[in-house]
Design an enzyme around this catalytic site. Structure first.
Site, PDB file in Angstrom:
ATOM      1  CB  CYS A  75       9.916  -2.181  71.555  1.00  0.00           C
ATOM      2  SG  CYS A  75       9.683  -3.487  72.785  1.00  0.00           S
ATOM      3  N   GLY A  76       9.846  -4.940  69.390  1.00  0.00           N
ATOM      4  CA  GLY A  76       8.980  -5.980  68.858  1.00  0.00           C
ATOM      5  C   GLY A  76       7.917  -6.437  69.834  1.00  0.00           C
ATOM      6  CG  ASN A 163      16.308  -1.903  68.227  1.00  0.00           C
ATOM      7  OD1 ASN A 163      16.417  -2.847  67.460  1.00  0.00           O
ATOM      8  ND2 ASN A 163      15.623  -2.004  69.348  1.00  0.00           N
ATOM      9  CG  ASN A 196      19.254  -3.057  72.239  1.00  0.00           C
ATOM     10  OD1 ASN A 196      18.711  -2.749  73.289  1.00  0.00           O
ATOM     11  ND2 ASN A 196      19.029  -2.395  71.104  1.00  0.00           N
ATOM     12  NE  ARG A 215      19.867   1.983  71.937  1.00  0.00           N
ATOM     13  CZ  ARG A 215      19.785   2.503  70.706  1.00  0.00           C
ATOM     14  NH1 ARG A 215      20.847   3.054  70.142  1.00  0.00           N
ATOM     15  NH2 ARG A 215      18.654   2.445  70.033  1.00  0.00           N
ATOM     16  CB  CYS A 223      14.973  -7.977  73.624  1.00  0.00           C
ATOM     17  SG  CYS A 223      15.257  -6.655  72.421  1.00  0.00           S
ATOM     18  N   GLY A 224      12.100  -8.462  71.670  1.00  0.00           N
ATOM     19  CA  GLY A 224      11.614  -8.926  70.376  1.00  0.00           C
ATOM     20  C   GLY A 224      12.582  -8.642  69.245  1.00  0.00           C
TER      21      GLY A 224
END
Length: 280
Positions: A75-76, A163, A196, A215, A223-224
């Site tokens: 997760c960025g 991801n 995602n 997701r 969302c990074g």
């Protein structure tokens, strides 16, 4: 007897998570905690749970659990928040930090002033361009494919940033019924481990307006990794240059897909919302 856990709620461009420092507050059941605490009406309310821990390979480690309890690879936005957390909590005095994630070691560069982290640049690594069946195993070549869903056909570009993402360019993002089509694309048979989903409109200034269905979490403010995937897909589809602004509901991120080393660099803010204690 209930165990009390200290937490910090943080957000990066509106992508909010509950952060627990497991160096001082071990957490036995993160899946249960993520499901319970992420609920807005009966818990803390967040897109998920992030655990900050020790690492033998890096300065710190990160584990991410989505609101449904599933574990994410990367997760960025969360990685930027961890940079702010460990620096401002005095866990490190470094301004360049290494972070172990399930998708590899990430390098964080902290932009500080007066002891406060203003922004963070994350080296997100090299994007993996895959077909849908291979996107989770990180092999294969870039593929744009028509995906039937919700009575329509969508042309998606598949990018893995640690991801899986499918990026869909549209003329008018306001016409996308994200609550309806998001879950259908996330769980489409093309994606064996779900995906995602990013819908993207090219704005007149050549910036990228993005909305995301994540997701395991659904609609989120930002969302990074999705912003990185969007920027990469825009380059591949000749819609933008290698440096671009991605504009999301929760704020903007600057993305640079470096032509020299092939890495994607994400720069953006991180903020603390509040701290507290909760029983587990």
């Amino acid at each position: 007897m209930a165990t009390t856990i200290k937490f910090t709620k943080m957000q990066g461009t509106g992508n909010d998570y509950i952060y627990v420092n497991t160096l001082s507050s071990p957490l036995q059941d993160p899946i249960k905690a993520a499901r319970k605490w992420s609920t807005y009406h009966t818990g803390i309310g967040a897109d998920g749970l992030v655990l900050i821990g020790a690492s033998e390979k890096a300065d710190f480690s990160m584990r991410i659990f989505n609101a449904d309890g599933s574990e994410a690879m990367m997760c960025g936005n969360a990685s930027r928040c961890i940079g702010k957390y460990v620096y401002e909590k005095g866990l490190t005095d470094k301004e360049v930090i290494t972070l172990e994630t399930l998708s590899g070691i990430k390098i964080l560069k902290l932009h500080t002033g007066n002891g406060v982290v203003k922004d963070v640049t994350v080296d997100m690594g090299t994007p993996l361009l895959s077909n849908p069946g291979q996107i989770a195993t990180k092999t294969g070549g870039m593929l744009a494919e028509t995906i039937p869903a919700d009575g329509k056909e969508y042309k998606g570009t598949f990018v893995c940033m640690g991801n899986p993402h499918v990026v869909i360019f549209v003329d008018d993002i306001k016409e996308v019924d994200l609550p309806a089509v998001g879950p259908k694309l996330e769980n489409h048979p093309l994606f064996p481990e779900r995906t995602n989903v990013e819908f993207v409109e090219i704005l007149p200034d050549q910036s990228l307006r993005m909305r995301v269905w994540e997701r395991g979490s659904g609609i989120t403010m930002a969302c990074g990794t999705g912003a990185c995937a969007t920027a990469v897909a825009a380059v591949l589809n000749h819609k933008a240059g290698r440096k671009s602004w991605v504009r999301m509901d929760g704020g903007d991120l600057h993305i640079h897909w470096n032509e020299k080393d092939g890495h994607v660099y994400m720069t953006g803010p991180a903020g603390k919302v509040f701290e507290g204690e909760i029983e587990m």
